[in-house]
Scaffold this active site. Structure first.
Site, PDB file in Angstrom:
ATOM      1  N   ARG A   1     -12.989 -12.244   9.141  1.00  8.64           N
ATOM      2  CA  ARG A   1     -11.519 -12.444   9.087  1.00  8.64           C
ATOM      3  C   ARG A   1     -11.156 -12.660  10.545  1.00  8.64           C
ATOM      4  NH1 ARG A   1      -6.486  -9.608   6.160  1.00  8.64           N
ATOM      5  NH2 ARG A   1      -7.237 -11.074   4.634  1.00  8.64           N
TER       6      ARG A   1
ATOM      7  N   HIS B   1      -7.226 -19.728   3.842  1.00  4.62           N
ATOM      8  CA  HIS B   1      -7.543 -18.406   3.166  1.00  4.62           C
ATOM      9  C   HIS B   1      -7.996 -18.638   1.855  1.00  4.62           C
ATOM     10  CE1 HIS B   1      -7.753 -14.017   2.285  1.00  4.62           C
ATOM     11  NE2 HIS B   1      -6.367 -13.951   2.118  1.00  4.62           N
TER      12      HIS B   1
ATOM     13  N   GLN C   1      -8.605 -16.237  -1.350  1.00  5.10           N
ATOM     14  CA  GLN C   1      -7.331 -15.603  -1.905  1.00  5.10           C
ATOM     15  C   GLN C   1      -6.787 -16.905  -3.161  1.00  5.10           C
ATOM     16  OE1 GLN C   1      -5.069 -12.812  -1.357  1.00  5.10           O
ATOM     17  NE2 GLN C   1      -4.544 -13.569  -3.315  1.00  5.10           N
TER      18      GLN C   1
ATOM     19  N   ASP D   1       4.582 -16.731   0.514  1.00  2.86           N
ATOM     20  CA  ASP D   1       3.856 -15.953   1.387  1.00  2.86           C
ATOM     21  C   ASP D   1       4.864 -15.414   2.493  1.00  2.86           C
ATOM     22  OD1 ASP D   1       1.726 -14.525   2.915  1.00  2.86           O
ATOM     23  OD2 ASP D   1       0.720 -16.639   3.361  1.00  2.86           O
TER      24      ASP D   1
ATOM     25  N   CYS E   1       0.317 -13.321  -2.078  1.00  2.00           N
ATOM     26  CA  CYS E   1      -1.093 -12.782  -1.751  1.00  2.00           C
ATOM     27  C   CYS E   1      -0.842 -11.492  -1.284  1.00  2.00           C
ATOM     28  CB  CYS E   1      -1.855 -13.820  -0.841  1.00  2.00           C
ATOM     29  SG  CYS E   1      -0.676 -13.941   0.884  1.00  2.00           S
TER      30      CYS E   1
ATOM     31  N   ARG F   1      -8.828 -10.482  -6.564  1.00  4.53           N
ATOM     32  CA  ARG F   1      -9.937 -10.703  -5.331  1.00  4.53           C
ATOM     33  C   ARG F   1     -11.219 -10.263  -5.335  1.00  4.53           C
ATOM     34  NH1 ARG F   1      -7.478 -11.512  -0.479  1.00  4.53           N
ATOM     35  NH2 ARG F   1      -9.336 -11.624   0.407  1.00  4.53           N
TER      36      ARG F   1
END
Ligand code: CP
Ligand code: NVA
Length: 306
Positions: free
Chosen positions: A102, A129, A132, A221, A261, A289
């Site tokens: 990340r 991402h 996700q 988001d 998310c 996830r």
């Protein structure tokens, strides 16, 4: 060797396999059945930004596969003291079997992957991402069946999540409606969607209500992603009309799902009544996830299993 740096790094056929495998892995997890397909394998997790879900899902997931985990952050490794990313990649990939990163710029993870001896997974960058969206689509399938031909409405920032949805729509053949405030549009060059499956499409709307009309899934988001905190106040003003509320959900199909998310800010990008309401599947989405990433790690390391 395969990396997973963007959503388009796997084909529709590979996604079909990974989703089916994730369903099996989840079923076994729920039944307390062992699934040690990665015993003696080690995952290195490198975090240059904060995380709750990504860390827990990868770490717990790798242990559940019989493997082990090394956790590195910028602050407690030489990464924060300017060791070149290529040198770090060469060393870390000689000692571990798979790496999750990340970080900030996508170019950083690409530079790491270019010299890595082992598969590299994108655990979020400024641009993408993919893990996700992998979980989000798996969650959609669990609740509603195939996503092909369905409509997904993205309301909010044209960020890493939005870019990844763009790639997914083209690859898996669904319709993506995107509504962002002006100045926060998706950068279509960055997203550079995969060659479109004939049944997929992408449309932008200045009015978020119109983007939600007839949608099977409404998703959003945070207004300010990690790394963009200096823009917080300007964003708060620009995004004020992009809060997913009950009126927007009412414009979607009656059984539309809501996803986020997480982490979420109730009263900003989503009304509490929506995220905590009956159409929200955010907790399944978060849990998934782990299941999809177990399937992904297994696939990158072992290929298809019977
Ligand atoms: N959704 C997500 O990636 O959460 P974290 O930032 O907690 O990992
Ligand atoms: N777009 C958000 C997602 C957090 C999981 C961010 O990048 O901060």
């Amino acid at each position: 060797m395969k990396h997973y740096l963007q959503f388009k790094d796997l084909s529709a056929d590979e996604y079909a396999y990974v989703f089916a495998r994730a369903a099996l892995i989840k079923k076994k997890f729920k039944a307390y059945e062992k699934h040690h397909t990665l015993s003696d394998r080690t995952l290195a997790m490198i975090f240059e930004k904060a995380s709750t879900r990504t860390r827990v899902s990868f770490e717990a997931g790798m242990y559940q596969l019989g493997g082990s985990v090394v956790h590195l952050t910028t602050g407690d490794s030489q990464l924060g003291r300017a060791e070149p990313i290529e040198d770090s990649a060469k060393v870390i990939s000689r000692m571990t079997d798979i790496v999750m990163i990340r970080t900030f710029e996508q170019t950083k993870i690409e530079r790491f992957a270019a010299v890595s001896r082992v598969p590299v997974i994108n655990g979020l960058t400024n641009e993408f991402h993919p893990c996700q969206i992998l979980a989000d689509i798996f969650t959609f399938i669990e609740h509603r069946g195939s996503i092909q031909g369905k409509t997904v409405a993205w309301v909010g920032d044209g960020n890493n999540m939005a870019n990844t949805w763009l790639q997914a729509a083209a690859l898996l053949g669904f319709h993506l409606h995107v509504s962002t405030p002006s100045g926060y549009e998706v950068n279509e060059v960055t997203a550079a969607a995969a060659p479109s499956n004939a049944s997929g499409s992408y449309k932008t709307f200045s009015d978020p209500m119109k983007a939600c009309a007839g949608a099977d899934l409404v998703t959003t988001d945070v207004w300010t992603s990690m790394g963009f905190e200096a823009e917080n106040e300007a964003r708060r003003a620009a995004f004020a009309s992009w809060c997913v509320d009950r009126t927007m959900m009412a414009a979607a199909v009656p059984d539309a799902l809501f996803m986020h998310c997480l982490p979420a800010h109730r009263g900003e990008e989503v009304e509490a009544e929506v995220i905590d309401g009956p159409q929200s599947v955010v907790w399944d989405e978060a849990e998934n996830r782990m299941h999809v990433q177990k399937a992904l790690m297994e696939y990158l390391l072992l290929g298809r299993q019977n």
